[in-house]
Scaffold this motif. Structure first.
Motif, PDB file in Angstrom:
ATOM      1  N   GLN A  51       0.811  -1.213   0.000  1.00 51.55           N
ATOM      2  CA  GLN A  51       0.000   0.000   0.000  1.00 51.55           C
ATOM      3  C   GLN A  51       0.848   1.268   0.000  1.00 51.55           C
ATOM      4  O   GLN A  51       0.307   2.374  -0.006  1.00 51.55           O
ATOM      5  CB  GLN A  51      -0.963  -0.005   1.189  1.00 51.55           C
ATOM      6  CG  GLN A  51      -2.008  -1.094   1.062  1.00 51.55           C
ATOM      7  CD  GLN A  51      -3.082  -0.999   2.119  1.00 51.55           C
ATOM      8  OE1 GLN A  51      -3.190  -0.026   2.852  1.00 51.55           O
ATOM      9  NE2 GLN A  51      -3.901  -2.030   2.214  1.00 51.55           N
ATOM     10  N   GLY A  52       2.167   1.106   0.025  1.00 54.04           N
ATOM     11  CA  GLY A  52       3.054   2.263  -0.016  1.00 54.04           C
ATOM     12  C   GLY A  52       2.919   3.175   1.193  1.00 54.04           C
ATOM     13  O   GLY A  52       3.049   4.398   1.084  1.00 54.04           O
ATOM     14  N   LEU A  53       2.692   2.583   2.358  1.00 58.75           N
ATOM     15  CA  LEU A  53       2.518   3.375   3.576  1.00 58.75           C
ATOM     16  C   LEU A  53       3.865   3.875   4.098  1.00 58.75           C
ATOM     17  O   LEU A  53       4.901   3.275   3.839  1.00 58.75           O
ATOM     18  CB  LEU A  53       1.808   2.536   4.639  1.00 58.75           C
ATOM     19  CG  LEU A  53       0.406   2.059   4.228  1.00 58.75           C
ATOM     20  CD1 LEU A  53      -0.143   1.083   5.244  1.00 58.75           C
ATOM     21  CD2 LEU A  53      -0.537   3.227   4.039  1.00 58.75           C
ATOM     22  N   THR A  54       3.816   4.965   4.850  1.00 55.54           N
ATOM     23  CA  THR A  54       5.034   5.587   5.376  1.00 55.54           C
ATOM     24  C   THR A  54       4.936   5.752   6.888  1.00 55.54           C
ATOM     25  O   THR A  54       3.870   5.568   7.472  1.00 55.54           O
ATOM     26  CB  THR A  54       5.241   6.985   4.753  1.00 55.54           C
ATOM     27  OG1 THR A  54       4.172   7.838   5.205  1.00 55.54           O
ATOM     28  CG2 THR A  54       5.266   6.925   3.235  1.00 55.54           C
ATOM     29  N   GLU A  55       6.045   6.156   7.490  1.00 57.59           N
ATOM     30  CA  GLU A  55       6.030   6.457   8.930  1.00 57.59           C
ATOM     31  C   GLU A  55       5.046   7.575   9.227  1.00 57.59           C
ATOM     32  O   GLU A  55       4.390   7.575  10.268  1.00 57.59           O
ATOM     33  CB  GLU A  55       7.424   6.860   9.415  1.00 57.59           C
ATOM     34  CG  GLU A  55       8.318   5.699   9.725  1.00 57.59           C
ATOM     35  CD  GLU A  55       9.604   6.135  10.403  1.00 57.59           C
ATOM     36  OE1 GLU A  55       9.538   6.845  11.434  1.00 57.59           O
ATOM     37  OE2 GLU A  55      10.671   5.764   9.897  1.00 57.59           O
ATOM     38  N   GLN A  56       4.953   8.527   8.312  1.00 57.90           N
ATOM     39  CA  GLN A  56       4.022   9.643   8.523  1.00 57.90           C
ATOM     40  C   GLN A  56       2.578   9.151   8.567  1.00 57.90           C
ATOM     41  O   GLN A  56       1.766   9.675   9.336  1.00 57.90           O
ATOM     42  CB  GLN A  56       4.185  10.713   7.441  1.00 57.90           C
ATOM     43  CG  GLN A  56       3.383  11.977   7.717  1.00 57.90           C
ATOM     44  CD  GLN A  56       3.767  12.643   9.040  1.00 57.90           C
ATOM     45  OE1 GLN A  56       4.936  12.849   9.329  1.00 57.90           O
ATOM     46  NE2 GLN A  56       2.768  12.952   9.856  1.00 57.90           N
ATOM     47  N   ASP A  57       2.242   8.140   7.782  1.00 54.49           N
ATOM     48  CA  ASP A  57       0.904   7.556   7.841  1.00 54.49           C
ATOM     49  C   ASP A  57       0.616   7.045   9.254  1.00 54.49           C
ATOM     50  O   ASP A  57      -0.467   7.249   9.799  1.00 54.49           O
ATOM     51  CB  ASP A  57       0.756   6.413   6.838  1.00 54.49           C
ATOM     52  CG  ASP A  57       0.788   6.878   5.395  1.00 54.49           C
ATOM     53  OD1 ASP A  57       0.175   7.931   5.096  1.00 54.49           O
ATOM     54  OD2 ASP A  57       1.415   6.191   4.577  1.00 54.49           O
ATOM     55  N   MET A  58       1.601   6.378   9.851  1.00 60.32           N
ATOM     56  CA  MET A  58       1.428   5.850  11.202  1.00 60.32           C
ATOM     57  C   MET A  58       1.235   6.985  12.200  1.00 60.32           C
ATOM     58  O   MET A  58       0.368   6.917  13.073  1.00 60.32           O
ATOM     59  CB  MET A  58       2.626   4.988  11.604  1.00 60.32           C
ATOM     60  CG  MET A  58       2.506   4.372  12.975  1.00 60.32           C
ATOM     61  SD  MET A  58       1.113   3.258  13.189  1.00 60.32           S
ATOM     62  CE  MET A  58       1.729   1.823  12.359  1.00 60.32           C
ATOM     63  N   VAL A  59       2.029   8.034  12.069  1.00 64.65           N
ATOM     64  CA  VAL A  59       1.889   9.192  12.961  1.00 64.65           C
ATOM     65  C   VAL A  59       0.494   9.788  12.808  1.00 64.65           C
ATOM     66  O   VAL A  59      -0.168  10.111  13.804  1.00 64.65           O
ATOM     67  CB  VAL A  59       2.982  10.251  12.657  1.00 64.65           C
ATOM     68  CG1 VAL A  59       2.707  11.549  13.398  1.00 64.65           C
ATOM     69  CG2 VAL A  59       4.359   9.701  13.013  1.00 64.65           C
ATOM     70  N   ASN A  60       0.042   9.915  11.570  1.00 64.41           N
ATOM     71  CA  ASN A  60      -1.290  10.468  11.324  1.00 64.41           C
ATOM     72  C   ASN A  60      -2.370   9.611  11.981  1.00 64.41           C
ATOM     73  O   ASN A  60      -3.319  10.135  12.564  1.00 64.41           O
ATOM     74  CB  ASN A  60      -1.555  10.600   9.829  1.00 64.41           C
ATOM     75  CG  ASN A  60      -0.664  11.634   9.166  1.00 64.41           C
ATOM     76  OD1 ASN A  60      -0.046  12.473   9.831  1.00 64.41           O
ATOM     77  ND2 ASN A  60      -0.574  11.572   7.854  1.00 64.41           N
ATOM     78  N   TRP A  61      -2.238   8.287  11.868  1.00 64.68           N
ATOM     79  CA  TRP A  61      -3.238   7.395  12.458  1.00 64.68           C
ATOM     80  C   TRP A  61      -3.273   7.526  13.974  1.00 64.68           C
ATOM     81  O   TRP A  61      -4.344   7.459  14.579  1.00 64.68           O
ATOM     82  CB  TRP A  61      -2.964   5.950  12.095  1.00 64.68           C
ATOM     83  CG  TRP A  61      -3.175   5.629  10.650  1.00 64.68           C
ATOM     84  CD1 TRP A  61      -3.938   6.326   9.750  1.00 64.68           C
ATOM     85  CD2 TRP A  61      -2.622   4.539   9.938  1.00 64.68           C
ATOM     86  NE1 TRP A  61      -3.876   5.731   8.524  1.00 64.68           N
ATOM     87  CE2 TRP A  61      -3.069   4.625   8.603  1.00 64.68           C
ATOM     88  CE3 TRP A  61      -1.772   3.498  10.285  1.00 64.68           C
ATOM     89  CZ2 TRP A  61      -2.715   3.707   7.630  1.00 64.68           C
ATOM     90  CZ3 TRP A  61      -1.422   2.589   9.315  1.00 64.68           C
ATOM     91  CH2 TRP A  61      -1.892   2.690   8.001  1.00 64.68           C
ATOM     92  N   THR A  62      -2.127   7.688  14.593  1.00 67.00           N
ATOM     93  CA  THR A  62      -2.110   7.794  16.055  1.00 67.00           C
ATOM     94  C   THR A  62      -2.763   9.082  16.538  1.00 67.00           C
ATOM     95  O   THR A  62      -3.200   9.158  17.683  1.00 67.00           O
ATOM     96  CB  THR A  62      -0.677   7.708  16.621  1.00 67.00           C
ATOM     97  OG1 THR A  62       0.100   8.785  16.100  1.00 67.00           O
ATOM     98  CG2 THR A  62      -0.027   6.380  16.289  1.00 67.00           C
ATOM     99  N   ASN A  63      -2.839  10.060  15.663  1.00 68.25           N
ATOM    100  CA  ASN A  63      -3.442  11.340  16.043  1.00 68.25           C
ATOM    101  C   ASN A  63      -4.911  11.444  15.655  1.00 68.25           C
ATOM    102  O   ASN A  63      -5.568  12.424  15.987  1.00 68.25           O
ATOM    103  CB  ASN A  63      -2.657  12.497  15.409  1.00 68.25           C
ATOM    104  CG  ASN A  63      -1.267  12.598  15.983  1.00 68.25           C
ATOM    105  OD1 ASN A  63      -1.043  12.377  17.173  1.00 68.25           O
ATOM    106  ND2 ASN A  63      -0.294  12.896  15.137  1.00 68.25           N
ATOM    107  N   GLU A  64      -5.438  10.447  14.950  1.00 70.76           N
ATOM    108  CA  GLU A  64      -6.843  10.470  14.553  1.00 70.76           C
ATOM    109  C   GLU A  64      -7.735  10.102  15.736  1.00 70.76           C
ATOM    110  O   GLU A  64      -7.356   9.342  16.616  1.00 70.76           O
ATOM    111  CB  GLU A  64      -7.094   9.462  13.420  1.00 70.76           C
ATOM    112  CG  GLU A  64      -6.581   9.892  12.099  1.00 70.76           C
ATOM    113  CD  GLU A  64      -6.881   8.864  10.996  1.00 70.76           C
ATOM    114  OE1 GLU A  64      -7.574   7.867  11.272  1.00 70.76           O
ATOM    115  OE2 GLU A  64      -6.390   9.068   9.880  1.00 70.76           O
ATOM    116  N   HIS A  65      -8.938  10.633  15.699  1.00 70.12           N
ATOM    117  CA  HIS A  65      -9.946  10.305  16.716  1.00 70.12           C
ATOM    118  C   HIS A  65     -11.054   9.569  16.005  1.00 70.12           C
ATOM    119  O   HIS A  65     -11.934  10.162  15.401  1.00 70.12           O
ATOM    120  CB  HIS A  65     -10.479  11.570  17.384  1.00 70.12           C
ATOM    121  CG  HIS A  65      -9.409  12.306  18.126  1.00 70.12           C
ATOM    122  ND1 HIS A  65      -8.956  11.915  19.341  1.00 70.12           N
ATOM    123  CD2 HIS A  65      -8.678  13.387  17.790  1.00 70.12           C
ATOM    124  CE1 HIS A  65      -7.998  12.736  19.744  1.00 70.12           C
ATOM    125  NE2 HIS A  65      -7.805  13.648  18.816  1.00 70.12           N
TER     126      HIS A  65
END
Length: 72
Positions: A51-65
């Motif tokens: 899916q071409g995911l990045t570390e930034q994707d993970m950071v974004n997910w941790t900040n989602e509500h």
């Protein structure tokens, strides 16, 4: 209703027929846990790469509500 055992269950039953000391049983349980954890990690790595995911994707997910809306 008869339930057929999986090939893994059959092999484990053969192993447990040997009446292992508790220490060896714990070691085998840890080996199995590590094996399946590694398989899960490998599968997740493949999804991540495909899916071409990045570390930034993970950071974004941790900040989602992602909470469901509360309804009365």
């Amino acid at each position: 209703m008869a339930t057929k055992l999986s090939n893994l269950q059959v092999e484990l039953l053969k192993l447990y027929a040997n009446d292992l000391p508790d220490q060896q049983l714990q070691e085998i349980k840890m080996m199995l846990a590590h094996y399946f954890a590694e398989k899960a990690s490998d599968a997740m790595d493949k999804v991540w790469t495909d899916q071409g995911l990045t570390e930034q994707d993970m950071v974004n997910w941790t900040n989602e509500h992602n909470r469901a809306a509360h309804r009365p």
